[in-house]
Design a protein around this motif. Structure first.
Motif, PDB file in Angstrom:
ATOM      1  N   THR A  81      12.361  -5.258 -27.476  1.00  0.00           N
ATOM      2  CA  THR A  81      12.705  -5.128 -28.894  1.00  0.00           C
ATOM      3  C   THR A  81      13.343  -3.715 -28.811  1.00  0.00           C
ATOM      4  N   GLY A  82      12.788  -2.596 -28.290  1.00  0.00           N
ATOM      5  CA  GLY A  82      13.102  -1.223 -28.422  1.00  0.00           C
ATOM      6  C   GLY A  82      14.450  -1.021 -28.043  1.00  0.00           C
ATOM      7  N   LEU A  83      15.034  -1.668 -26.807  1.00  0.00           N
ATOM      8  CA  LEU A  83      16.299  -1.467 -25.911  1.00  0.00           C
ATOM      9  C   LEU A  83      17.369  -2.175 -26.873  1.00  0.00           C
ATOM     10  N   VAL A  84      17.049  -3.431 -27.336  1.00  0.00           N
ATOM     11  CA  VAL A  84      18.125  -3.983 -27.964  1.00  0.00           C
ATOM     12  C   VAL A  84      18.440  -3.467 -29.264  1.00  0.00           C
ATOM     13  N   THR A  85      17.182  -3.117 -29.992  1.00  0.00           N
ATOM     14  CA  THR A  85      17.615  -2.297 -31.340  1.00  0.00           C
ATOM     15  C   THR A  85      18.234  -0.998 -31.070  1.00  0.00           C
ATOM     16  N   PHE A  86      17.977  -0.320 -30.132  1.00  0.00           N
ATOM     17  CA  PHE A  86      18.838   0.782 -29.875  1.00  0.00           C
ATOM     18  C   PHE A  86      20.464   0.799 -29.553  1.00  0.00           C
ATOM     19  N   VAL A  87      20.385  -0.171 -28.500  1.00  0.00           N
ATOM     20  CA  VAL A  87      21.769  -0.302 -28.107  1.00  0.00           C
ATOM     21  C   VAL A  87      22.810  -1.220 -28.914  1.00  0.00           C
ATOM     22  N   ALA A  88      22.042  -2.428 -29.720  1.00  0.00           N
ATOM     23  CA  ALA A  88      22.883  -3.146 -30.832  1.00  0.00           C
ATOM     24  C   ALA A  88      23.151  -2.142 -32.074  1.00  0.00           C
ATOM     25  N   GLY A  89      22.056  -1.312 -32.451  1.00  0.00           N
ATOM     26  CA  GLY A  89      22.200  -0.781 -33.676  1.00  0.00           C
ATOM     27  C   GLY A  89      23.307   0.358 -33.455  1.00  0.00           C
ATOM     28  N   GLN A  90      23.239   1.139 -32.288  1.00  0.00           N
ATOM     29  CA  GLN A  90      24.264   2.146 -32.110  1.00  0.00           C
ATOM     30  C   GLN A  90      25.549   1.707 -32.043  1.00  0.00           C
ATOM     31  N   ALA A  91      25.761   0.554 -31.552  1.00  0.00           N
ATOM     32  CA  ALA A  91      27.084  -0.015 -31.622  1.00  0.00           C
ATOM     33  C   ALA A  91      27.947  -0.145 -32.783  1.00  0.00           C
ATOM     34  N   PHE A  92      27.164  -0.106 -33.932  1.00  0.00           N
ATOM     35  CA  PHE A  92      27.750  -0.018 -35.212  1.00  0.00           C
ATOM     36  C   PHE A  92      27.741   1.343 -36.026  1.00  0.00           C
ATOM     37  N   MET A  93      27.511   2.497 -35.086  1.00  0.00           N
ATOM     38  CA  MET A  93      27.316   3.663 -35.712  1.00  0.00           C
ATOM     39  C   MET A  93      28.494   4.442 -35.409  1.00  0.00           C
ATOM     40  N   GLY A  94      29.475   3.878 -34.933  1.00  0.00           N
ATOM     41  CA  GLY A  94      30.742   4.561 -34.779  1.00  0.00           C
ATOM     42  C   GLY A  94      30.874   5.983 -34.241  1.00  0.00           C
ATOM     43  N   GLU A  95      31.490   7.037 -34.627  1.00  0.00           N
ATOM     44  CA  GLU A  95      31.343   8.240 -33.959  1.00  0.00           C
ATOM     45  C   GLU A  95      30.123   8.894 -34.259  1.00  0.00           C
ATOM     46  N   TYR A  96      29.079   8.382 -34.941  1.00  0.00           N
ATOM     47  CA  TYR A  96      27.782   8.995 -35.057  1.00  0.00           C
ATOM     48  C   TYR A  96      26.799   8.299 -34.197  1.00  0.00           C
TER      49      TYR A  96
END
Length: 255
Positions: A128-143
């Motif tokens: 959960t921790g790995l998927v949450t971080f990687v997938a979430g950050q994929a939508f954060m653009g330049e941030y």
């Protein structure tokens, strides 16, 4: 019989652990709550990041690293439900008497249940921790943050450990009070509401609450006198106290 022999006699065995896995797998509510840990944490984080992630640097929170685990508070509620229902099932319909017939050693039975809950929570928590971080950050653009950024690997690993500790905390409390419903009814509001009430006293006793302390491992900047790992250690102490109380209750009460 020496102390070492007593401890060895109570350690979990493969057959008992296998039976505990079968119990969890066959109970829809228990297995569903375990899967909900992933769905709630990762799902809410990804949906929120997709909706507002690129609007500003702190869209998911002032601490961008902690914001990468935006859904952790929802996931921890599912972890509470998993730990509570996994243990509370023994106290319905005489199930504990049946379990004790198969495993007369109460300590072995209790430790086996705790190990099963811990193992499954840890595996699901890490994924959960790995998927949450990687997938979430994929939508954060330049941030977006990267796994190589300072503190990210610690936060990913620590988030899984934190969810495991919360599941075990609720498991111990369920064994203590013999009611999963009561544990969920008290612990979930406690973890969701009380932190906002004590938010202004982080330099005092509030920083030692199990959720406040444990979630420091996911923050880039520690709050109060605790650090990331010492905060997680505080949560571990809460969990050990709950498990000890549950163990004493199982040993002393009638089935």
């Amino acid at each position: 019989m020496g102390v070492a022999s007593v401890i060895t006699a109570a350690l979990p065995t493969a057959p008992v652990l296998r039976s505990e896995w079968i119990k969890i797998r066959s109970a829809r509510a228990v297995l569903g709550s375990l899967l909900a840990v992933f769905a709630a944490t990762a799902g809410i984080t990804v949906l929120t990041a997709a909706a507002i992630g690129t609007s500003e640097p702190g869209a998911l929170g002032e601490d961008r690293l902690f914001g990468a685990f935006f859904g952790i508070n929802f996931g921890q509620s599912a972890a509470v439900a998993f730990g509570a229902t996994a243990f509370a099932a023994e106290f319905r319909g005489g199930a504990l008497r049946v379990s004790l017939t198969a495993v007369p050693n109460r300590t072995r039975l209790y430790l086996s249940k705790a190990v099963a809950v811990a193992g499954l929570s840890f595996l699901v928590g890490q994924f959960t921790g790995l998927v949450t971080f990687v997938a979430g950050q994929a939508f954060m653009g330049e941030y977006a943050l990267a796994l190589g950024d300072p503190g990210t690997l610690r936060a990913v690993f620590g988030s899984g450990v934190y969810l495991t500790l919360i599941a075990l905390l609720s498991a111990g409390l369920a064994a203590l009070v013999r009611s999963g419903t009561l544990v969920m009814g008290l612990l979930i509001p406690f973890l969701l509401i009380v932190p906002f009430v004590v938010g202004q006293v982080m330099d005092g006793a509030g920083q030692f609450m199990p959720d406040r302390a444990g979630q420091l491992v996911m923050r880039a900047h520690a709050e109060g006198s605790l650090g990331p790992w010492s905060g997680l250690g505080v949560t571990a102490l809460w969990t050990l106290a709950a498990l000890a109380g549950g163990w004493l209750a199982v040993r002393r009460r009638d089935a």
